[in-house]
Design an enzyme around this catalytic site. Structure first.
Site, PDB file in Angstrom:
ATOM      1  N   SER A 233      41.698  40.035  30.337  1.00 33.50           N
ATOM      2  CA  SER A 233      41.465  41.112  29.366  1.00 33.50           C
ATOM      3  C   SER A 233      42.750  41.516  28.658  1.00 33.50           C
ATOM      4  CB  SER A 233      40.794  42.316  30.026  1.00 33.50           C
ATOM      5  OG  SER A 233      41.457  42.684  31.207  1.00 33.50           O
ATOM      6  N   HIS A 263      36.374  38.129  36.677  1.00 32.97           N
ATOM      7  CA  HIS A 263      37.333  39.206  36.353  1.00 32.97           C
ATOM      8  C   HIS A 263      36.654  40.541  36.706  1.00 32.97           C
ATOM      9  CE1 HIS A 263      40.692  41.119  34.542  1.00 32.97           C
ATOM     10  NE2 HIS A 263      40.480  40.879  33.257  1.00 32.97           N
ATOM     11  N   ARG A 318      45.238  48.282  45.709  1.00 29.18           N
ATOM     12  CA  ARG A 318      44.131  49.085  45.160  1.00 29.18           C
ATOM     13  C   ARG A 318      42.964  49.074  46.149  1.00 29.18           C
ATOM     14  NH1 ARG A 318      43.619  45.941  39.571  1.00 29.18           N
ATOM     15  NH2 ARG A 318      43.552  44.252  41.103  1.00 29.18           N
TER      16      ARG A 318
HETATM   17  N1  CMX Z   1      35.488  32.508  47.211  1.00 28.67           N
HETATM   18  C1  CMX Z   1      35.288  31.178  47.138  1.00 28.67           C
HETATM   19  N2  CMX Z   1      36.137  30.336  46.534  1.00 28.67           N
HETATM   20  C2  CMX Z   1      37.274  30.842  46.035  1.00 28.67           C
HETATM   21  C3  CMX Z   1      37.570  32.230  46.108  1.00 28.67           C
HETATM   22  C4  CMX Z   1      36.602  33.061  46.713  1.00 28.67           C
HETATM   23  N3  CMX Z   1      36.754  34.378  46.769  1.00 28.67           N
HETATM   24  N4  CMX Z   1      38.770  32.434  45.517  1.00 28.67           N
HETATM   25  C5  CMX Z   1      39.207  31.247  45.094  1.00 28.67           C
HETATM   26  N5  CMX Z   1      38.299  30.277  45.390  1.00 28.67           N
HETATM   27  C6  CMX Z   1      38.322  28.877  45.006  1.00 28.67           C
HETATM   28  C7  CMX Z   1      38.363  28.770  43.493  1.00 28.67           C
HETATM   29  O1  CMX Z   1      37.064  28.907  42.940  1.00 28.67           O
HETATM   30  C8  CMX Z   1      38.966  27.405  43.300  1.00 28.67           C
HETATM   31  O2  CMX Z   1      37.963  26.440  43.531  1.00 28.67           O
HETATM   32  P1  CMX Z   1      37.802  25.148  42.572  1.00 28.67           P
HETATM   33  O3  CMX Z   1      39.141  24.483  42.585  1.00 28.67           O
HETATM   34  O4  CMX Z   1      36.711  24.369  43.208  1.00 28.67           O
HETATM   35  O5  CMX Z   1      37.467  25.701  41.208  1.00 28.67           O
HETATM   36  C9  CMX Z   1      39.971  27.319  44.441  1.00 28.67           C
HETATM   37  O6  CMX Z   1      39.518  28.269  45.436  1.00 28.67           O
HETATM   38  C10 CMX Z   1      41.389  27.658  44.067  1.00 28.67           C
HETATM   39  O7  CMX Z   1      41.419  28.929  43.493  1.00 28.67           O
HETATM   40  P2  CMX Z   1      42.717  29.854  43.583  1.00 28.67           P
HETATM   41  O8  CMX Z   1      43.846  29.081  43.005  1.00 28.67           O
HETATM   42  O9  CMX Z   1      42.870  30.399  44.953  1.00 28.67           O
HETATM   43  O10 CMX Z   1      42.309  31.057  42.644  1.00 28.67           O
HETATM   44  P3  CMX Z   1      42.230  31.104  41.050  1.00 28.67           P
HETATM   45  O11 CMX Z   1      43.517  31.623  40.554  1.00 28.67           O
HETATM   46  O12 CMX Z   1      41.750  29.841  40.472  1.00 28.67           O
HETATM   47  O13 CMX Z   1      41.063  32.185  40.833  1.00 28.67           O
HETATM   48  C11 CMX Z   1      39.884  34.203  41.158  1.00 28.67           C
HETATM   49  C12 CMX Z   1      41.270  33.537  41.082  1.00 28.67           C
HETATM   50  C13 CMX Z   1      40.054  35.707  41.241  1.00 28.67           C
HETATM   51  C14 CMX Z   1      39.122  33.868  39.862  1.00 28.67           C
HETATM   52  C15 CMX Z   1      39.153  33.652  42.408  1.00 28.67           C
HETATM   53  O14 CMX Z   1      39.849  34.016  43.583  1.00 28.67           O
HETATM   54  C16 CMX Z   1      37.721  34.138  42.490  1.00 28.67           C
HETATM   55  O15 CMX Z   1      36.847  33.544  41.873  1.00 28.67           O
HETATM   56  N6  CMX Z   1      37.451  35.248  43.278  1.00 28.67           N
HETATM   57  C17 CMX Z   1      36.130  35.846  43.361  1.00 28.67           C
HETATM   58  C18 CMX Z   1      35.859  36.653  42.101  1.00 28.67           C
HETATM   59  C19 CMX Z   1      36.698  37.915  42.056  1.00 28.67           C
HETATM   60  O16 CMX Z   1      36.788  38.666  43.017  1.00 28.67           O
HETATM   61  N7  CMX Z   1      37.298  38.180  40.873  1.00 28.67           N
HETATM   62  C20 CMX Z   1      38.029  39.447  40.624  1.00 28.67           C
HETATM   63  C21 CMX Z   1      39.531  39.277  40.533  1.00 28.67           C
HETATM   64  C22 CMX Z   1      40.187  40.576  40.159  1.00 28.67           C
HETATM   65  C23 CMX Z   1      40.029  40.839  38.685  1.00 28.67           C
HETATM   66  O17 CMX Z   1      40.566  40.091  37.859  1.00 28.67           O
HETATM   67  O18 CMX Z   1      39.326  41.766  38.317  1.00 28.67           O
END
Ligand code: CMX
Length: 424
Positions: A233, A263, A318
Site C-alpha cells: 500500500s 496484505h 503490534r
Molecule cells: N502460511 C503458509 N505459507 C506461508 C506463510 C504462511 N503464513 N508465510 C509464508 N508462506 C510461504 C509463502 O507463501 C511462500 O510460498 P511459495 O514459495 O510456495 O509461494 C514461502 O512460504 C516463502 O514466503 P516468505 O519468503 O516467508 O514470505 P513472503 O515475503 O513471500 O510473504 C507474506 C510474506 C506476509 C505475504 C506471507 O507470509 C503470507 O502469505 N502470510 C499470510 C498472510 C498474512 O498474514 N499477510 C499479512 C501480512 C501483514 C500485512 O502486510 O498486512
C-alpha cells in the site's frame, strides 16, 4: 493552520539541506545490489526507497520516527500523525492546534453518501472506501493549485492540505460505510467536539459507552499507522503520488493494495479462519486439535493468515500489543483464547516448513479477535479500520516525499531474454 506549516517549513529546509549534502557526498555509494532471485522474488530486501516516517528492522518491528512502537502504545492517533509528519511528538499546545485543525475539516461532502448508497449492496467495504476517497478527488487542493501554476518547492503545502482533509474525514467515511453496508440504520454525523478516535466510535454507533472499546480503537489506530515505504500500500500510494497525481488518487490506489489477502485483508481472513475452527470444534479447540488444523490448512495449499511477514523475523510488536490488551481485558473469551493458543502452536509448526522465512505472527493474527469481542463482528469490515489508521502514514509519506522533491518513480524492468543471456 500556520503552526504545522511553520514547523514543517523549518524541518523541510533542514531535510532538504541534509539530503543535498548526502547526495553530494554519497552520490555513488551502493545501497543494494540486485540478484536474479530478487527480481523474480518481489524485490524483497532491495534497498531503493527513502522513507523517514518509519522503519521496520527485521528483528524489532515498527519504529516510528526513531521511537519503537512499544513506547508509543499510549499515544493518540493525532499525536502519532503529528509525529509521522514532523518527526517530533507534539507539545500540548501543538497538539491542541493540530487536533483543532483536524476537527475543522471532518465534514464529508453529501455526494460521497449518494455514491456509496448507489453501490451494490454486497460491495466489499474496502471497495466502498476506495471509491469514497476517489470520488472526492475534485476536492484536491493540490490538483487545483497545480493547475494554477504552483511552484515545485511548495507542492508539499498543498499536499499537506489534502493530507489533513482526507485524514480528518476518513473516520466519518469509514463509519458511514459500516452503517450502510451492514444495515445499521442512518449514518451518524461527526461531532465537531470529539477527537479522532472518539468520533469514529461514536459514528460507528456500537459500544459507544465502553471506554475499553474506545481504548482498543485508539490502540488499533495507532498500531496500524505506518510500516515503512516498501509494503504494497505504501509503495503503490507513493508511486501514484510521484506522478503528481493528488493524494485522493494515490491513497485510493494504495488502499486497493491494502485490500489484498496477503496484505491488509489478512485480518479478515484470520478471524474467518478462527471462527470456522471454533465452529468445527464447538468451542476453543485443544492444542492438539489446533495443530491438526494448521496442517490441514497448509496441506490444502492455503497460507495461515496472520502469520509470516516479508520483512519481520520476530513476533510483530503490534501483535504483542494486541495480545497484552486481550489478556488484560478478556483472557477467557473463546475467540481470543483460540488466538492465544494458536500463538503457542503455529510458529512451532511453521518452523517445520523450510521455505517459510518467518513463522511468527504479524499484526493481523490478533487484531480481529479484539474487535469481535466488542461487537464489531462484520469481519469483512476489518481492513477498513486498518485503512483508517494506515491513512496517517500514507498521507504523511506523501507530504514528505513532495517536500523532498522526489522525482517520478520509474525503476527499470528487464526481459526474460536479458536474464537468460546474463545467466548463460
Ligand atoms: N502460511 C503458509 N505459507 C506461508 C506463510 C504462511 N503464513 N508465510 C509464508 N508462506 C510461504 C509463502 O507463501 C511462500 O510460498 P511459495 O514459495 O510456495 O509461494 C514461502 O512460504 C516463502 O514466503 P516468505 O519468503 O516467508 O514470505 P513472503 O515475503 O513471500 O510473504 C507474506 C510474506 C506476509 C505475504 C506471507 O507470509 C503470507 O502469505 N502470510 C499470510 C498472510 C498474512 O498474514 N499477510 C499479512 C501480512 C501483514 C500485512 O502486510 O498486512
Amino acid at each position: 493552520m500556520t503552526d504545522i506549516v511553520e514547523k514543517l517549513s523549518k524541518k523541510i529546509d533542514e531535510w532538504r539541506r541534509e539530503a543535498k549534502v548526502l547526495l553530494e557526498k554519497g552520490h555513488d555509494k551502493i545501497l543494494s545490489e540486485v540478484t536474479v532471485a530478487q527480481a523474480y522474488g518481489g524485490m524483497r530486501g532491495i534497498r531503493t526507497l527513502i522513507c523517514d516516517t518509519s522503519r521496520v528492522p527485521q528483528d524489532e518491528g515498527l519504529i516510528i520516527r526513531g521511537m519503537h512502537l512499544n513506547k508509543l502504545v499510549d499515544k493518540t492517533p493525532e499525536e502519532i500523525y503529528f509525529l509521522l509528519l514532523t518527526g517530533d511528538l507534539p507539545t500540548d499546545e501543538e497538539l491542541n492546534q493540530f487536533s483543532l485543525e483536524l476537527k475543522k475539516r471532518k465534514n464529508v461532502p453529501n455526494y460521497v453518501w449518494d455514491v456509496l448508497k448507489a453501490m451494490p449492496k454486497d460491495s466489499h467495504p474496502m471497495a466502498m472506501l476506495g471509491t469514497a476517497i476517489l470520488v472526492m478527488q475534485k476536492e484536491s487542493v493540490f490538483a487545483e493549485k497545480y493547475d494554477s501554476g504552483l511552484k515545485k518547492e511548495d507542492y508539499w503545502k498543498a499536499t499537506l492540505e489534502d493530507a489533513l482533509n482526507i485524514v480528518a474525514k476518513i473516520p466519518a467515511i469509514a463509519a458511514g460505510i459500516y452503517r450502510l453496508r451492514f444495515n445499521k440504520g442512518e449514518i451518524i454525523l461527526p461531532d465537531p467536539e470529539m477527537d479522532w478516535t472518539g468520533d469514529y466510535v461514536h459514528m460507528l454507533g456500537i459500544n459507544t459507552k465502553s471506554e475499553d472499546f474506545k481504548d482498543l480503537m485508539r490502540l488499533y489506530l495507532v498500531a496500524h499507522c505506518d510500516h515503512e515505504g516498501g509494503n504494497v500500500s505504501a509503495l503503490t500510494t507513493q508511486t501514484i503520488n510521484s506522478a503528481l497525481s493528488d493524494l485522493y488518487y494515490s491513497l485510493s490506489g494504495g488502499f486497493n493494495g491494502l485490500a489484498g489477502p496477503l496484505h491488509g485483508l489478512a485480518n479478515q481472513e484470520s478471524l474467518k479462519w478462527i471462527l470456522e475452527i471454533i465452529e468445527k470444534f464447538g468451542g476453543t479447540p485443544t492444542n492438539e486439535q489446533l495443530k491438526d488444523i494448521v496442517w490441514e490448512t497448509l496441506n490444502s495449499g492455503k497460507v495461515i493468515p496472520g502469520y509470516g511477514h516479508a520483512v519481520l523475523r520476530v513476533t510483530d510488536p503490534r501483535f504483542d500489543a494486541f495480545l497484552s490488551f486481550g489478556k488484560k481485558h478478556f483472557p477467557n473469551d473463546p475467540v481470543f483464547l483460540t488466538v492465544s493458543r494458536l500463538f503457542d502452536i503455529v510458529p512451532v509448526e511453521l518452523k517445520k516448513v523450510e521455505k517459510i522465512k518467518n513463522p511468527w505472527p504479524n499484526v493481523d493474527a490478533a487484531s480481529g479477535s479484539l474487535l469481535y469481542y466488542y461487537g464489531l463482528k462484520e469481519f469483512s469490515y476489518y481492513t477498513v479500520v486498518f485503512a483508517v489508521s494506515r491513512s496517517l502514514g500514507l498521507a504523511a509519506q506523501a507530504v514528505v516525499n513532495r517536500a523532498m522533491l522526489f522525482p517520478i518513480i520509474r525503476p527499470k524492468s528487464v526481459t526474460t531474454r536479458f536474464v537468460k543471456d546474463l545467466v548463460s
